[in-house]
Scaffold this motif. Structure first.
Motif, PDB file in Angstrom:
ATOM      1  N   LYS A   5      48.118  53.733  98.280  1.00  0.00           N
ATOM      2  CA  LYS A   5      47.050  54.563  98.172  1.00  0.00           C
ATOM      3  C   LYS A   5      46.924  55.206  96.738  1.00  0.00           C
ATOM      4  N   ALA A   6      48.116  55.090  96.000  1.00  0.00           N
ATOM      5  CA  ALA A   6      47.887  55.861  94.731  1.00  0.00           C
ATOM      6  C   ALA A   6      47.187  54.610  93.964  1.00  0.00           C
ATOM      7  N   ILE A   7      47.598  53.444  94.050  1.00  0.00           N
ATOM      8  CA  ILE A   7      47.196  51.995  93.270  1.00  0.00           C
ATOM      9  C   ILE A   7      45.584  52.190  93.451  1.00  0.00           C
ATOM     10  N   ALA A   8      45.285  52.155  94.552  1.00  0.00           N
ATOM     11  CA  ALA A   8      43.914  51.949  95.137  1.00  0.00           C
ATOM     12  C   ALA A   8      43.112  53.108  94.586  1.00  0.00           C
ATOM     13  N   ALA A   9      43.419  54.427  94.586  1.00  0.00           N
ATOM     14  CA  ALA A   9      42.794  55.474  94.199  1.00  0.00           C
ATOM     15  C   ALA A   9      42.771  55.441  92.507  1.00  0.00           C
ATOM     16  N   GLY A  10      43.751  54.981  91.997  1.00  0.00           N
ATOM     17  CA  GLY A  10      43.693  54.695  90.381  1.00  0.00           C
ATOM     18  C   GLY A  10      42.850  53.453  90.213  1.00  0.00           C
ATOM     19  N   GLY A  11      42.658  52.463  90.793  1.00  0.00           N
ATOM     20  CA  GLY A  11      41.775  51.294  90.875  1.00  0.00           C
ATOM     21  C   GLY A  11      40.360  51.732  90.830  1.00  0.00           C
ATOM     22  N   LEU A  12      40.098  52.532  91.915  1.00  0.00           N
ATOM     23  CA  LEU A  12      38.705  52.946  92.198  1.00  0.00           C
ATOM     24  C   LEU A  12      38.326  53.963  91.244  1.00  0.00           C
ATOM     25  N   PHE A  13      39.161  54.949  90.816  1.00  0.00           N
ATOM     26  CA  PHE A  13      38.876  55.833  89.723  1.00  0.00           C
ATOM     27  C   PHE A  13      38.458  55.115  88.403  1.00  0.00           C
ATOM     28  N   ALA A  14      39.308  54.033  87.939  1.00  0.00           N
ATOM     29  CA  ALA A  14      39.019  53.271  87.053  1.00  0.00           C
ATOM     30  C   ALA A  14      37.893  52.656  86.819  1.00  0.00           C
ATOM     31  N   ALA A  15      37.272  51.918  88.013  1.00  0.00           N
ATOM     32  CA  ALA A  15      36.161  51.407  88.229  1.00  0.00           C
ATOM     33  C   ALA A  15      34.910  52.378  87.996  1.00  0.00           C
ATOM     34  N   ALA A  16      34.898  53.768  88.841  1.00  0.00           N
ATOM     35  CA  ALA A  16      34.078  54.356  88.723  1.00  0.00           C
ATOM     36  C   ALA A  16      33.986  54.965  87.007  1.00  0.00           C
ATOM     37  N   LEU A  39      46.593  57.791  86.347  1.00  0.00           N
ATOM     38  CA  LEU A  39      46.298  58.325  87.819  1.00  0.00           C
ATOM     39  C   LEU A  39      47.095  57.796  88.622  1.00  0.00           C
ATOM     40  N   SER A  40      47.450  56.597  89.000  1.00  0.00           N
ATOM     41  CA  SER A  40      48.239  55.901  89.940  1.00  0.00           C
ATOM     42  C   SER A  40      49.587  56.320  89.694  1.00  0.00           C
ATOM     43  N   ILE A  41      50.019  56.485  88.612  1.00  0.00           N
ATOM     44  CA  ILE A  41      51.425  57.013  88.376  1.00  0.00           C
ATOM     45  C   ILE A  41      51.545  58.452  88.761  1.00  0.00           C
ATOM     46  N   TYR A  42      50.410  59.051  88.379  1.00  0.00           N
ATOM     47  CA  TYR A  42      50.498  60.615  88.511  1.00  0.00           C
ATOM     48  C   TYR A  42      50.547  60.777  90.098  1.00  0.00           C
ATOM     49  N   LEU A  43      49.907  60.208  90.873  1.00  0.00           N
ATOM     50  CA  LEU A  43      50.049  60.350  92.310  1.00  0.00           C
ATOM     51  C   LEU A  43      50.975  59.914  93.005  1.00  0.00           C
ATOM     52  N   THR A  44      51.988  58.961  92.547  1.00  0.00           N
ATOM     53  CA  THR A  44      53.112  58.394  93.090  1.00  0.00           C
ATOM     54  C   THR A  44      54.121  59.470  93.199  1.00  0.00           C
ATOM     55  N   ASP A  50      57.048  53.399  88.442  1.00  0.00           N
ATOM     56  CA  ASP A  50      57.153  51.890  87.842  1.00  0.00           C
ATOM     57  C   ASP A  50      55.746  51.927  87.135  1.00  0.00           C
ATOM     58  N   GLY A  51      55.956  52.372  85.978  1.00  0.00           N
ATOM     59  CA  GLY A  51      54.498  52.466  85.145  1.00  0.00           C
ATOM     60  C   GLY A  51      53.734  51.108  85.034  1.00  0.00           C
ATOM     61  N   VAL A  52      54.512  50.311  84.624  1.00  0.00           N
ATOM     62  CA  VAL A  52      53.749  48.870  84.065  1.00  0.00           C
ATOM     63  C   VAL A  52      53.214  48.242  85.489  1.00  0.00           C
ATOM     64  N   LYS A  53      53.873  47.991  86.358  1.00  0.00           N
ATOM     65  CA  LYS A  53      53.534  47.331  87.700  1.00  0.00           C
ATOM     66  C   LYS A  53      52.481  48.205  88.307  1.00  0.00           C
ATOM     67  N   ASP A  54      52.696  49.501  88.710  1.00  0.00           N
ATOM     68  CA  ASP A  54      51.508  50.203  89.303  1.00  0.00           C
ATOM     69  C   ASP A  54      50.263  50.358  88.339  1.00  0.00           C
ATOM     70  N   GLY A  55      50.503  50.688  87.171  1.00  0.00           N
ATOM     71  CA  GLY A  55      49.325  50.751  86.238  1.00  0.00           C
ATOM     72  C   GLY A  55      48.696  49.456  86.296  1.00  0.00           C
ATOM     73  N   ALA A  56      49.318  48.138  86.160  1.00  0.00           N
ATOM     74  CA  ALA A  56      48.754  46.752  86.282  1.00  0.00           C
ATOM     75  C   ALA A  56      47.941  46.485  87.575  1.00  0.00           C
ATOM     76  N   LEU A  57      48.539  46.954  88.635  1.00  0.00           N
ATOM     77  CA  LEU A  57      47.904  46.729  89.718  1.00  0.00           C
ATOM     78  C   LEU A  57      46.425  47.654  89.892  1.00  0.00           C
ATOM     79  N   SER A  58      46.678  48.896  89.496  1.00  0.00           N
ATOM     80  CA  SER A  58      45.736  49.785  89.553  1.00  0.00           C
ATOM     81  C   SER A  58      44.343  49.150  88.674  1.00  0.00           C
ATOM     82  N   GLY A  59      44.846  48.534  87.600  1.00  0.00           N
ATOM     83  CA  GLY A  59      43.706  47.910  86.643  1.00  0.00           C
ATOM     84  C   GLY A  59      43.294  46.331  87.353  1.00  0.00           C
ATOM     85  N   LEU A  60      43.994  45.894  88.050  1.00  0.00           N
ATOM     86  CA  LEU A  60      43.471  44.901  88.857  1.00  0.00           C
ATOM     87  C   LEU A  60      42.597  45.119  89.898  1.00  0.00           C
TER      88      LEU A  60
END
Length: 131
Positions: A5-16, A39-44, A50-60
């Motif tokens: 959920k945090a990764i999806a929220a971060g990804g949608l926020f990044a896109a918006a 944001l994806s790390i802030y919400l976890t 796991d900053g690199v992995k969650d941030g990269a997934l959010s970016g993806l």
């Protein structure tokens, strides 16, 4: 385990944010993926960081959303339809499709790298605030 959920929220926020900044102030478009990774790390939860992995997934996730929007906006889909229906031998349509694919790959790479960087920054800031 990553928080989906945090990764999806971060990804949608990044896109918006990228869309908003890309339309209004184009040189600041790169802030979107950074903020999405942050944001994806802030919400976890604190023990699941796991900053690199969650941030990269959010970016993806954000990159895929922006890529889908850009396909509609650039007109690559109409070029594809035109290529397969009427002008099978038209090299200009093929060049348009290849340019769209290259543009999409570049968007995804930029989003993943900047999302991972945003995740690392958020993880470092959270660790410093704990200490």
């Amino acid at each position: 385990m990553s928080d989906i959920k945090a990764i999806a929220a971060g990804g949608l926020f990044a896109a918006a944010l990228t869309l908003a900044l890309g339309i209004s102030i184009f040189p600041l478009f790169f802030i979107g993926p950074l903020a999405g990774g942050y944001l994806s790390i802030y919400l976890t939860k604190k023990y699941e960081m796991d900053g690199v992995k969650d941030g990269a997934l959010s970016g993806l996730v954000g990159g895929v959303v922006i890529s889908l929007i850009s396909f509609a906006g650039i007109g690559i889909l109409s070029t594809l339809i035109g290529l397969f229906s009427a002008n099978l031998g038209d090299i200009a349509s093929l060049i348009g499709i290849l340019a769209g694919i290259l543009f999409t790959a570049i968007i995804l790479i930029i989003f993943v790298v900047l999302g991972a960087l945003g995740g690392v920054l958020a993880e470092n800031m959270r660790e410093k605030s704990i200490n």
